[in-house]
Design a protein around this motif. Structure first.
Motif, PDB file in Angstrom:
ATOM      1  N   PHE C 476       0.844  -1.200   0.000  1.00  0.00           N
ATOM      2  CA  PHE C 476       0.000   0.000   0.000  1.00  0.00           C
ATOM      3  C   PHE C 476       0.871   1.239   0.000  1.00  0.00           C
ATOM      4  O   PHE C 476       1.907   1.305   0.653  1.00  0.00           O
ATOM      5  CB  PHE C 476      -0.948   0.001   1.198  1.00  0.00           C
ATOM      6  N   GLN C 477       0.405   2.207  -0.763  1.00  0.00           N
ATOM      7  CA  GLN C 477       1.122   3.466  -0.883  1.00  0.00           C
ATOM      8  C   GLN C 477       0.223   4.579  -0.382  1.00  0.00           C
ATOM      9  O   GLN C 477      -0.883   4.742  -0.871  1.00  0.00           O
ATOM     10  CB  GLN C 477       1.498   3.679  -2.350  1.00  0.00           C
ATOM     11  N   GLN C 478       0.685   5.297   0.613  1.00  0.00           N
ATOM     12  CA  GLN C 478      -0.119   6.397   1.141  1.00  0.00           C
ATOM     13  C   GLN C 478       0.707   7.675   1.094  1.00  0.00           C
ATOM     14  O   GLN C 478       1.933   7.614   1.093  1.00  0.00           O
ATOM     15  CB  GLN C 478      -0.546   6.094   2.573  1.00  0.00           C
ATOM     16  N   PRO C 479       0.049   8.823   1.034  1.00  0.00           N
ATOM     17  CA  PRO C 479       0.834  10.064   1.078  1.00  0.00           C
ATOM     18  C   PRO C 479       1.477  10.205   2.449  1.00  0.00           C
ATOM     19  O   PRO C 479       0.794  10.115   3.457  1.00  0.00           O
ATOM     20  CB  PRO C 479      -0.201  11.169   0.841  1.00  0.00           C
ATOM     21  N   VAL C 480       2.790  10.394   2.471  1.00  0.00           N
ATOM     22  CA  VAL C 480       3.469  10.528   3.760  1.00  0.00           C
ATOM     23  C   VAL C 480       3.705  11.991   4.108  1.00  0.00           C
ATOM     24  O   VAL C 480       3.998  12.324   5.236  1.00  0.00           O
ATOM     25  CB  VAL C 480       4.801   9.752   3.788  1.00  0.00           C
ATOM     26  N   VAL C 481       3.617  12.852   3.107  1.00  0.00           N
ATOM     27  CA  VAL C 481       3.698  14.294   3.362  1.00  0.00           C
ATOM     28  C   VAL C 481       2.585  14.968   2.568  1.00  0.00           C
ATOM     29  O   VAL C 481       2.050  14.391   1.624  1.00  0.00           O
ATOM     30  CB  VAL C 481       5.057  14.891   2.917  1.00  0.00           C
ATOM     31  N   GLU C 517     -10.214   6.323  -2.988  1.00  0.00           N
ATOM     32  CA  GLU C 517     -11.376   5.442  -3.016  1.00  0.00           C
ATOM     33  C   GLU C 517     -11.043   4.121  -3.706  1.00  0.00           C
ATOM     34  O   GLU C 517     -11.449   3.049  -3.258  1.00  0.00           O
ATOM     35  CB  GLU C 517     -12.509   6.138  -3.775  1.00  0.00           C
ATOM     36  N   ALA C 518     -10.272   4.232  -4.792  1.00  0.00           N
ATOM     37  CA  ALA C 518      -9.889   3.017  -5.520  1.00  0.00           C
ATOM     38  C   ALA C 518      -9.049   2.108  -4.634  1.00  0.00           C
ATOM     39  O   ALA C 518      -9.228   0.887  -4.625  1.00  0.00           O
ATOM     40  CB  ALA C 518      -9.115   3.393  -6.783  1.00  0.00           C
ATOM     41  N   VAL C 519      -8.144   2.712  -3.884  1.00  0.00           N
ATOM     42  CA  VAL C 519      -7.294   1.920  -3.001  1.00  0.00           C
ATOM     43  C   VAL C 519      -8.125   1.311  -1.885  1.00  0.00           C
ATOM     44  O   VAL C 519      -7.957   0.145  -1.519  1.00  0.00           O
ATOM     45  CB  VAL C 519      -6.144   2.795  -2.436  1.00  0.00           C
ATOM     46  N   ARG C 520      -9.060   2.094  -1.377  1.00  0.00           N
ATOM     47  CA  ARG C 520      -9.936   1.560  -0.323  1.00  0.00           C
ATOM     48  C   ARG C 520     -10.795   0.409  -0.852  1.00  0.00           C
ATOM     49  O   ARG C 520     -11.068  -0.556  -0.133  1.00  0.00           O
ATOM     50  CB  ARG C 520     -10.837   2.662   0.231  1.00  0.00           C
ATOM     51  N   ALA C 521     -11.192   0.526  -2.118  1.00  0.00           N
ATOM     52  CA  ALA C 521     -11.985  -0.548  -2.711  1.00  0.00           C
ATOM     53  C   ALA C 521     -11.175  -1.840  -2.741  1.00  0.00           C
ATOM     54  O   ALA C 521     -11.671  -2.932  -2.468  1.00  0.00           O
ATOM     55  CB  ALA C 521     -12.416  -0.157  -4.114  1.00  0.00           C
ATOM     56  N   SER C 533      -1.993 -11.283   6.465  1.00  0.00           N
ATOM     57  CA  SER C 533      -1.262 -10.648   7.556  1.00  0.00           C
ATOM     58  C   SER C 533      -2.111  -9.704   8.384  1.00  0.00           C
ATOM     59  O   SER C 533      -1.818  -9.451   9.528  1.00  0.00           O
ATOM     60  CB  SER C 533      -0.075  -9.878   6.988  1.00  0.00           C
ATOM     61  N   VAL C 534      -3.144  -9.150   7.778  1.00  0.00           N
ATOM     62  CA  VAL C 534      -4.004  -8.253   8.533  1.00  0.00           C
ATOM     63  C   VAL C 534      -5.438  -8.773   8.450  1.00  0.00           C
ATOM     64  O   VAL C 534      -5.963  -8.991   7.366  1.00  0.00           O
ATOM     65  CB  VAL C 534      -3.955  -6.815   7.961  1.00  0.00           C
ATOM     66  N   GLN C 535      -6.021  -9.015   9.591  1.00  0.00           N
ATOM     67  CA  GLN C 535      -7.425  -9.403   9.640  1.00  0.00           C
ATOM     68  C   GLN C 535      -8.063  -8.594  10.739  1.00  0.00           C
ATOM     69  O   GLN C 535      -7.415  -8.264  11.725  1.00  0.00           O
ATOM     70  CB  GLN C 535      -7.557 -10.896   9.963  1.00  0.00           C
ATOM     71  N   PHE C 542      -9.080  -2.491   9.853  1.00  0.00           N
ATOM     72  CA  PHE C 542      -8.292  -3.188   8.839  1.00  0.00           C
ATOM     73  C   PHE C 542      -7.520  -2.177   7.985  1.00  0.00           C
ATOM     74  O   PHE C 542      -6.339  -2.305   7.741  1.00  0.00           O
ATOM     75  CB  PHE C 542      -9.233  -4.016   7.961  1.00  0.00           C
ATOM     76  N   TRP C 543      -8.235  -1.146   7.572  1.00  0.00           N
ATOM     77  CA  TRP C 543      -7.663  -0.117   6.688  1.00  0.00           C
ATOM     78  C   TRP C 543      -6.469   0.561   7.376  1.00  0.00           C
ATOM     79  O   TRP C 543      -5.395   0.696   6.796  1.00  0.00           O
ATOM     80  CB  TRP C 543      -8.774   0.881   6.350  1.00  0.00           C
ATOM     81  N   ILE C 544      -6.657   0.956   8.619  1.00  0.00           N
ATOM     82  CA  ILE C 544      -5.583   1.619   9.347  1.00  0.00           C
ATOM     83  C   ILE C 544      -4.405   0.670   9.498  1.00  0.00           C
ATOM     84  O   ILE C 544      -3.239   1.046   9.331  1.00  0.00           O
ATOM     85  CB  ILE C 544      -6.097   2.120  10.715  1.00  0.00           C
ATOM     86  N   SER C 545      -4.717  -0.577   9.745  1.00  0.00           N
ATOM     87  CA  SER C 545      -3.647  -1.545   9.960  1.00  0.00           C
ATOM     88  C   SER C 545      -2.844  -1.824   8.692  1.00  0.00           C
ATOM     89  O   SER C 545      -1.618  -1.923   8.745  1.00  0.00           O
ATOM     90  CB  SER C 545      -4.257  -2.836  10.510  1.00  0.00           C
TER      91      SER C 545
END
Lengths: 245, 197, 756
Positions: C476-481, C517-521, C533-535, C542-545
């Motif tokens: 997963f790629q999230q904005p870090v800044v 939204e696409a990533v969340r989907a 690895s995440v349940q 789940f999303w935060i994890s």
């Protein structure tokens, strides 16, 4: 707090460099420059042979085509126990601290370069110019590390800012430091795990595990510098029989 | 008496004065470096007149008696003491708009900045050079554990009685000698890498 | 006014000379300012670091990284210790990612072309204006092609939806094409994704040309494996490398053998012959009968080492020794790629090489080749849309003839990469070119409108590493800044967001309104599976994890244990390939190689990467040519001599780097330099500032012979023959070697023999 002083003194940092694992990929070189605000090495700086690389990969050719080998040797400040750079500094800008680090104090340094001249490993670098970054690139400077000004010597610190941060974090959280909590930038980046860092006084640390390794050697051992960087020799079935340097 | 060429006399006196001037400048620098007043000793004027007396002065003296850590939230958690954000000021100042005219003017400056989403450009009072790192939380932890006092009571060790200052000024030199003296007194480490890296 | 000890000494020195300088005594003004931020997130503590997990775009295999953030600024990139591909490790390229984010050359907002196409003259416009300009250009046009880098994950899905709906042709550009390898894996093993080459558990690795320690496929993953292969399990593995050039991987091999370029397949078949002849009991009989059509050893007789030695240059002893070691080792592995695949007989070479794995029964075995599962739900394999060199030639012709009239370009630089076929000339005829590049490079300089993208550290996304670690992995790629150039009318916008926005403005209804939204989907899909690895009991947790850990992976989801195995057949072996050889006019083989730091050129705007010495030559900042030292002596060439390297299609200039490891028949040149627009800012001390990328070095891909693999249409970038001549100029080669005296003289380097 008195307890903390004693704890500090019992730690002794060492690094193990497994030459057999090193691929020469330069990840450590750049990781170090990113972490430590090393001035950008422009092409002209390379041409003047004044490039600064606190850790470098030396490459040696052996033989000639087609029976030729390339050898890689990562070299960084050896943090000598008996450091030739220390006694020659007229202003005590370089000294030995209680954790076995060879410390360079930038604000004391007056730039005589005697230490550079006396270092057998050539790991000390002089700031010939005021370091400059384009304005937007200044954003990635590490706030934990002093930007050295012109006329100051600099060298590998074993990422002392990370050691301090690790100690402070442990203190903050009220726990003991454990092996692997503190890693210098080079060791953390190294994709083959050729660089291992830790406290040699902790008998369970990974570096202690290499203490009896048969491949162990020190760089320029004959000088009696008592280095804190330990090398493990390259393995090669075609190695010629030759004694230790 | 031998007559001396006046030009030579003038030259000698010029050189003499010049030398004296240079020596004077050198001595001035020397004294300044060792004994000079720190940056914040003059209590600079701030863009907003923030009276620490009103906020953290004791209730008997007409203050609110706020803890230092109420605004400088992270001082006991991290290296930096942190100046509170405008947003944080507004937690209270949304309601409190001032009683006196002076207070109303000053608070309105804050409100304007908050509405514009602008920072406050405070003048620095305590400054350490770039190559020094001072870790607030470690010091606070040490003194509060040793003396059994709260975090806010430790601040005055270095910062003086800020609660009684209308305009904050620096009271201790906070030069290296000052640091090292204290570290020796409390047998804290005096290794260079503790502060310089 | 305070003065430091240093300054005091300096001033007293000046004072003695009679000039007292007072300027500079004071403290710089900005140091007397302490700014209270306007707003501050609750969780942010000034001076304390925060680490955010995201994905690295510099290495192209979705490596998980963590980024150190202090007060909203990215300070350091490290490997994500949890992530199965990187396991806390990084390459030199990931380290330099901060210089992408804070690059002075970044476009600060949309640009509109003012000068002639290709001059790179633009004026700034707002997003509203830009989108208003773009929309009519996308409606009613005849044919649109979208050029991207190979993309996986949600962005891949968003692009796929867009192109499917709008009838756009999607072509992904790989500069060092892996098509031949992809085809080999598909045809021989029936796999759509790259398998795991289990280097760490192998005892004996025979490698044909794949520079897996430097840039090939997934270097961080392979480097980790290499470390374990060497000193991980007590038994030290042996690596034998066969390639015309001593690459980084060759340099780390126990034995490197020079092979005449293009004959790697012959070598493999020679080894096969010896295996069949001498070690018949150790080899897979079914494979053998498939290979030889039941003919047995006699079908391979023409590949006896004695017969191939003239062509390949590898003596029968070497071949026999390799065959012997392969059978002797419990876990042997044969890898092929890189230059071995980049010939007009590339597919033949690769099929012959990988057939050895079949003969040795290395499939599905520890220390052999294991198969990766298909990407997890909603995943896109990044190689799906990769276009071959033949496709690019077709596109160029289509552009010239007007058959394709609109180009959308993101993450690729075809004008630079495809210089050998003069892609620019074709593209100049396009009616509209829209670029989504964050920088002004050769391709965006051709554009009419540039809609600059965020960098990877500022945007949402997810990636399917290919090759994966042996099980399904999503990074997963999230904005870090916050975006460095904030979008207030201008600024940058995420490519995915803009694409979705354009799509809806074109009257379609895309599945998502933005990339997040696409990533969340995608995350929802994974959440529903309830494995890995995440349940979690609820989606938000789940999303935060997954964001915290930088990804999701399921170690139980392994790939197939075996697949259809189709070794090279006797018909394929018999096919004639007219592999070009050196001539009197062009007496050298040209072996271009992907630079370890700036790769195919995308790193050329990052001073750290430019200044990272090449592992072998230690050269930096310039395009150099590696030439055999003795040969250079014969030709009167010394280090730093500017030489002209000419092929039948053109010439480039480079600085000579004679070394003992090059074959006298080979010239090798790194890729990545010779940019006309990219890296247009200066660094260095004030007295000698120089441009980082623009106008520096040469692009070796400009002179390669534009031929392709006969079977797949992939670019045969190793099939160029060249000559060399001095231009008479000498320029000191900027290299690290010589900056400091070496630690050991040759022969004193302590090296021990392995224990048996």
């Amino acid at each position: 707090m008195v307890i903390e002083v004693i704890e500090r003194q019992t730690r002794k940092w060492q690094m193990v460099v497994d030459v057999d694992k090193c691929t020469g990929c330069q990840a450590c070189v750049i990781a170090c420059q990113v972490e430590n605000n090393v001035a950008l090495n422009s092409d002209e700086i390379f041409r003047q042979r004044r490039a600064t690389e606190w850790i470098r990969i030396e490459r040696y050719w052996e033989g000639e085509f087609p029976n030729v080998k390339a050898r890689f040797l990562p070299v960084l400040c050896q943090q000598c126990g008996n450091a030739p750079c220390e006694p020659v500094c007229p202003v005590f800008a370089t000294y030995h601290n209680d954790q076995g680090l060879n410390v360079q104090v930038y604000n004391r340094c007056v730039g005589t370069r005697y230490c550079q001249n006396n270092c057998p490993y050539h790991v000390r670098f002089f700031n010939f110019w005021e370091p400059v970054w384009p304005e937007s690139l200044r954003n990635h400077l590490n706030p934990d590390v002093t930007v050295r000004s012109r006329g100051v010597m600099e060298k590998c610190t074993f990422c002392v800012q990370r050691i301090r941060r690790g100690e402070l974090d442990a203190d903050r959280e009220g726990r003991q430091l454990k092996d692997g909590d503190i890693q210098p930038a080079c060791a953390q980046a190294c994709p083959t795990d050729a660089l291992v860092f830790g406290d040699i006084s902790d008998s369970n640390s990974r570096v202690s595990g290499f203490a009896e390794n048969k491949r162990k050697f020190h760089l320029r051992e004959e000088l009696g510098t008592d280095t804190n960087v330990i090398y493990l020799a390259k393995v090669d079935a075609e190695a010629k029989d030759r004694s230790h340097a | 008496m031998r007559k001396v060429n006046p030009i030579i006399l003038i030259a000698i006196s010029v050189v003499g004065f010049g030398g004296l001037l240079i020596a004077g400048v050198a001595v001035f620098f020397l004294f300044n470096a060792w004994f000079g007043l720190p940056v914040g000793a003059q209590a600079p004027d701030q863009p907003i007149d923030f009276p620490h007396t009103v906020h953290s002065g004791s209730i008997e003296n007409g203050g609110l008696g706020l803890d230092c850590t109420f605004c400088h939230r992270n001082v006991a958690e991290g290296a930096a003491a942190t100046v509170p954000s405008v947003q944080q000021c507004m937690f209270c100042h949304k309601q409190i708009t001032g009683t006196s005219d002076k207070a109303k003017i000053e608070i309105s400056k804050l409100t304007e900045l908050s509405e514009a989403g602008q920072p406050v450009n405070w003048k620095r009072v305590h400054r350490l050079p770039d190559h020094v790192e001072f870790v607030h939380d470690a010091h606070i932890r040490y003194f509060s554990e040793m003396n059994g006092i709260s975090a806010s009571e430790v601040c005055s060790t270095c910062h003086g009685d800020v609660a009684s200052m209308v305009k904050v000024k620096q009271v201790r030199a906070l030069k290296m000698g000052d640091c090292v003296d204290c570290h020796r007194k409390y047998s804290a480490p005096t290794d260079c890498t503790i502060c310089h890296r | 006014m305070t003065i430091t000890r240093r300054n005091f000494l300096k001033w007293s020195g000046i004072g003695a000379l009679g000039t007292v300088v007072f300027a500079g005594c004071g403290i710089p003004e900005e140091e007397l300012l302490v700014q209270s931020p306007a707003t501050m997130p609750e969780d942010m503590v000034t001076g304390l670091e925060a680490w955010y997990a995201t994905s690295c775009a510099q290495c192209n295999n979705g490596e998980g990284i963590i980024v150190r953030i202090i007060e909203g600024r990215a300070i350091k990139i490290e490997g994500n210790p949890d992530h199965p591909v990187s396991k806390g490790k990084t390459s030199v390229r990931s380290q330099a990612g901060l210089q992408v984010l804070y690059n002075p050359d970044r476009l600060t907002g949309p640009m509109k072309r003012t000068g002639n196409r290709g001059l790179g003259e633009f004026e700034p416009i707002t997003w509203d204006e830009a989108l208003a300009e773009v929309l009519p250009k996308l409606t009613g046009t005849k044919s649109v092609a979208m050029i991207t880098d190979p993309v996986s994950g949600s962005l891949g899905r968003v692009i796929k939806e867009f192109v499917d709906r709008n009838g756009t042709r999607h072509m992904a550009l790989e500069s060092m094409e892996q098509t031949v390898l992809t085809r080999t894996v598909r045809d021989m093993f029936g796999q759509e994704v790259m398998p795991v080459f289990d280097i760490s558990n192998a005892d004996y690795v025979l490698n044909f040309g794949a520079d897996f320690l430097s840039t090939w496929l997934s270097p961080v993953q392979y480097s980790r494996a290499y470390g374990e292969f060497r000193q991980g399990h007590g038994h030290r593995g042996t690596l034998v490398h066969i390639e015309p050039r001593m690459s980084m991987t060759a340099a780390n091999a126990d034995k490197w053998h020079y092979v005449t370029p293009g004959t790697e397949g012959l070598v493999a078949l020679s080894i096969a012959y010896v295996l069949v002849k001498d070690f018949a009991q150790d080899i897979d009989q079914e494979t053998l009968s498939l290979m030889t059509g039941g003919g047995g050893v006699s079908a391979l007789a023409s590949y006896a080492p004695e017969s191939t030695v003239d062509a390949t240059g590898l003596t029968p002893e070497v071949i026999e020794n390799i065959a012997h070691e392969l059978t002797k080792s419990e876990h042997s592995l044969v890898i092929g790629g890189g230059a071995a695949a980049a010939h007009i007989n590339g597919l033949f070479n690769m099929r012959a090489i990988y057939s050895l794995n079949l003969l040795l029964g290395n499939i599905g075995k520890k220390g052999g080749i294991r198969f990766n599962p298909e990407p997890a739900d909603f995943g896109i394999d990044k190689r799906d849309a990769v276009a071959t060199f033949q496709d690019w030639k077709t596109l160029r012709d289509d552009l010239s003839s007007g058959k394709t009239d609109t180009l959308l370009i993101h993450g690729a630089n075809p004008a630079y990469t495809l210089e050998s076929i003069n892609f620019t000339d074709g593209a100049k005829n396009a009616k509209t070119i829209i670029s989504f590049s964050s920088f002004l490079d050769e391709s965006s300089a051709l554009a009419d409108i540039i809609l600059p993208d965020h960098t990877y550290l500022e945007s949402w996304g997810d990636h399917d590493p290919d090759p994966g670690p042996g099980y399904q992995t999503v990074t997963f790629q999230q904005p870090v800044v916050f975006p460095f150039n904030q979008d207030v009318g201008r600024g940058t916008r995420s490519f995915g967001d803009v694409l979705l926005d354009l799509d809806s403005k074109l009257g379609n209804s895309p599945s998502y309104s933005n990339m997040k939204e696409a990533v969340r989907a995608r995350a929802t899909k994974l959440y529903d599976q309830n494995r890995g690895s995440v349940q979690s009991g609820n989606f938000e947790a789940f999303w935060i994890s997954v964001l915290q850990r930088g990804g999701w992976w399921d170690e139980k989801s392994s790939g197939p244990n075996e697949g259809p195995t189709k070794p090279i057949t006797s018909a394929e072996m018999a096919a004639e390939y007219d592999v070009p050889n050196t001539t009197a006019e062009y007496p050298f083989h040209l072996i271009p190689f992907e630079s370890n730091s700036i790769t195919d050129g995308r790193g050329a705007n990052q001073p750290w990467l430019q200044a990272a010495p090449d592992p072998l030559s230690t050269a930096t900042w310039e395009t150099w040519v590696e030439i055999n030292a003795k040969k250079a002596d014969e030709l009167g060439i010394k280090e730093g001599d500017e030489v002209e390297i000419a092929s039948s299609t053109g010439f480039i200039n480079a600085l000579a780097y004679p070394n003992p490891a090059s074959s006298p028949e080979v010239l090798s040149v790194p890729t990545g330099l010779g940019h006309k627009h990219y890296g247009n800012f200066e660094i260095g001390p004030d007295m000698f500032r120089s441009l980082v990328g623009k106008g520096r070095g040469s692009n070796v891909m400009a002179i390669i012979n534009p031929v392709q693999d006969k079977d797949t249409g992939a670019l045969a970038w190793s099939d160029t023959k060249v000559n060399i001549k001095k231009t008479g100029k000498w320029i000191r080669l900027p290299k690290f070697e010589g900056v400091v005296p070496p630690q050991y003289e040759e022969g004193l380097f302590p090296i021990v023999k392995p224990e048996h």
